[in-house]
Design an enzyme around this catalytic site. Structure first.
Site, PDB file in Angstrom:
ATOM      1  N   GLN A 191      14.963  -7.032 -36.931  1.00  0.00           N
ATOM      2  CA  GLN A 191      16.308  -6.565 -37.273  1.00  0.00           C
ATOM      3  C   GLN A 191      17.327  -7.049 -36.244  1.00  0.00           C
ATOM      4  O   GLN A 191      16.962  -7.520 -35.169  1.00  0.00           O
ATOM      5  CB  GLN A 191      16.313  -5.036 -37.316  1.00  0.00           C
ATOM      6  CG  GLN A 191      15.804  -4.389 -36.032  1.00  0.00           C
ATOM      7  CD  GLN A 191      15.100  -3.060 -36.247  1.00  0.00           C
ATOM      8  OE1 GLN A 191      15.256  -2.429 -37.273  1.00  0.00           O
ATOM      9  NE2 GLN A 191      14.330  -2.615 -35.264  1.00  0.00           N
ATOM     10  N   GLY A 194       4.415   1.785 -38.250  1.00  0.00           N
ATOM     11  CA  GLY A 194       3.957   3.168 -38.422  1.00  0.00           C
ATOM     12  C   GLY A 194       3.112   3.358 -39.666  1.00  0.00           C
ATOM     13  O   GLY A 194       2.196   4.177 -39.694  1.00  0.00           O
ATOM     14  N   ASP A 201      10.989   9.503 -37.377  1.00  0.00           N
ATOM     15  CA  ASP A 201      12.352   9.244 -36.885  1.00  0.00           C
ATOM     16  C   ASP A 201      12.655   7.777 -37.186  1.00  0.00           C
ATOM     17  O   ASP A 201      12.725   6.946 -36.285  1.00  0.00           O
ATOM     18  CB  ASP A 201      12.370   9.537 -35.378  1.00  0.00           C
ATOM     19  CG  ASP A 201      13.752   9.363 -34.775  1.00  0.00           C
ATOM     20  OD1 ASP A 201      14.720   9.149 -35.519  1.00  0.00           O
ATOM     21  OD2 ASP A 201      13.843   9.433 -33.528  1.00  0.00           O
TER      22      ASP A 201
HETATM   23  N1  SAM Z   1      18.226   8.415 -35.649  1.00  0.00           N
HETATM   24  C1  SAM Z   1      18.061   7.273 -36.388  1.00  0.00           C
HETATM   25  C2  SAM Z   1      18.685   7.228 -37.740  1.00  0.00           C
HETATM   26  O1  SAM Z   1      18.210   7.851 -38.676  1.00  0.00           O
HETATM   27  O2  SAM Z   1      19.696   6.565 -37.855  1.00  0.00           O
HETATM   28  C3  SAM Z   1      16.720   6.653 -36.307  1.00  0.00           C
HETATM   29  C4  SAM Z   1      16.673   6.031 -34.984  1.00  0.00           C
HETATM   30  S1  SAM Z   1      15.335   5.156 -34.396  1.00  0.00           S
HETATM   31  C5  SAM Z   1      16.236   3.937 -33.526  1.00  0.00           C
HETATM   32  C6  SAM Z   1      14.592   4.346 -35.771  1.00  0.00           C
HETATM   33  C7  SAM Z   1      13.547   3.358 -35.323  1.00  0.00           C
HETATM   34  O3  SAM Z   1      12.574   3.201 -36.343  1.00  0.00           O
HETATM   35  C8  SAM Z   1      14.061   1.954 -35.029  1.00  0.00           C
HETATM   36  O4  SAM Z   1      14.000   1.686 -33.669  1.00  0.00           O
HETATM   37  C9  SAM Z   1      13.161   1.025 -35.850  1.00  0.00           C
HETATM   38  O5  SAM Z   1      12.805  -0.157 -35.161  1.00  0.00           O
HETATM   39  C10 SAM Z   1      11.981   1.942 -36.110  1.00  0.00           C
HETATM   40  N2  SAM Z   1      11.187   1.550 -37.295  1.00  0.00           N
HETATM   41  C11 SAM Z   1      11.637   1.088 -38.482  1.00  0.00           C
HETATM   42  N3  SAM Z   1      10.614   0.830 -39.313  1.00  0.00           N
HETATM   43  C12 SAM Z   1       9.478   1.152 -38.627  1.00  0.00           C
HETATM   44  C13 SAM Z   1       8.101   1.099 -38.942  1.00  0.00           C
HETATM   45  N4  SAM Z   1       7.667   0.654 -40.138  1.00  0.00           N
HETATM   46  N5  SAM Z   1       7.207   1.506 -38.005  1.00  0.00           N
HETATM   47  C14 SAM Z   1       7.629   1.959 -36.797  1.00  0.00           C
HETATM   48  N6  SAM Z   1       8.932   2.014 -36.437  1.00  0.00           N
HETATM   49  C15 SAM Z   1       9.845   1.621 -37.335  1.00  0.00           C
END
Ligand code: SAM
Length: 283
Positions: free
Chosen positions: A31, A138, A155
């Site tokens: 991303q 995840g 999250d």
């Molecule tokens: N508070 C936030 C929101 O809802 O806007 C979420 C914040 S946190 C930064 C979300 C994180 O999920 C990101 O850093 C992203 O890289 C991670 N993410 C996205 N898809 C994922 C996956 N399949 N497995 C693990 N992490 C993932």
């Protein structure tokens, strides 16, 4: 010169914040990551142009995604956080001395690296020995986990791009298997206000309802998220988020919060009629 960050909330609505400085820009394998400094909201992180957190209002999201399930599951020792690379969720979890281990599964190492450098308010906790970081998807991580966790906090980003798999029936089913018999799963549940987002929210709810015997939704007001109004899902195998909660025990821990409190916990499950209607359709 005026510099503004814009996020399109719908085809016809934009949200804007005046920027003081563009601190970081990177296109990772997963991303586009940007960190800005702003006059009103302090530093903020965006992924693919979508707001993830600001220093000024992140306490609302992180307190609500952590203290609601923790109050319901005060004996939680082993917690899994999916996503959450900014560290805000881990920071709130670490306030519970009884939590022994937090497995944080973040797909993008660059999010963790950049937040550690520029947003220590949330990421400063990520070197704590109770936090184990796994740089993995995840969806794959939970596939073979059985009866391992007391609490899972999803999250994640929105249901497109790398976060898409974290809104699937397969994922919720695997989270169910990964939890102990009295385990709880909480997820960021999108906003119900704009029609396109409400459809995604309803779809996620239908899948959680199909996977867990107890599936409730609660709310919070978050100024920088689309519509300023956000939902969270609370799913469990046996614990009801209000009836089975001992609020006095939580108060005795003396955890100082800026947003969360037991009255707000109870009230956050009381939803507006239009939201109830969307949810009831798939229950
Ligand atoms: N508070 C936030 C929101 O809802 O806007 C979420 C914040 S946190 C930064 C979300 C994180 O999920 C990101 O850093 C992203 O890289 C991670 N993410 C996205 N898809 C994922 C996956 N399949 N497995 C693990 N992490 C993932």
């Amino acid at each position: 010169m005026d510099l503004w960050f814009y996020e399109k909330h719908t085809k016809h609505v934009k949200f804007a914040i005046e920027i003081e400085e563009h601190l970081y820009h990177e296109v990772s394998e997963f991303q586009q990551i940007d960190i800005f400094d702003s006059f009103e909201f302090g530093r903020f992180l965006t992924l693919d142009g979508c707001m993830m957190l600001t220093e000024k209002d992140e306490f609302i999201y992180h307190e609500m995604i952590v203290h609601v399930p923790m109050c319901a599951k005060l004996d939680a020792k082993k917690v899994l956080v999916i996503g959450g690379g900014d560290g805000g969720t881990a920071r709130e979890l670490l306030r519970y001395k009884t939590i022994e281990r937090i497995d944080l599964v973040e797909i993008d190492e660059k999010v963790v690296e950049s937040c550690k450098k520029f947003i220590p308010q949330t990421a400063g906790c990520l070197d704590d020995p109770r936090v184990q970081i796994f740089y993995e998807d995840g969806l794959k991580f939970v596939r073979h986990k059985v009866d391992e966790y007391d609490l899972i906090i999803v999250d994640s980003t929105d249901p497109f791009g790398p976060g898409e798999g974290l809104f699937t029936k397969e994922f919720y089913g695997n989270c169910f298997n990964a939890l102990h018999a009295d385990g709880v799963m909480v997820n960021q549940h999108e906003n119900p206000f704009y029609p396109a987002d409400a459809v995604a929210m309803q779809r996620a709810h239908a899948r959680i309802v199909a996977s867990f015997p107890i599936a409730k939704v609660y709310q919070a007001q978050i100024p920088t998220y689309p519509s300023g109004y956000w939902l969270f899902g609370f799913a469990s195998k046996s614990i009801h988020p209000i009836r089975d909660v001992n609020f006095d025990s939580w108060l005795q821990l003396g955890i100082e919060t800026k947003y969360y409190n037991p009255n707000l916990h109870r009230g956050s499950f009381a939803l507006p009629n239009y939201v109830e209607k969307i949810l009831r359709k798939v229950e």
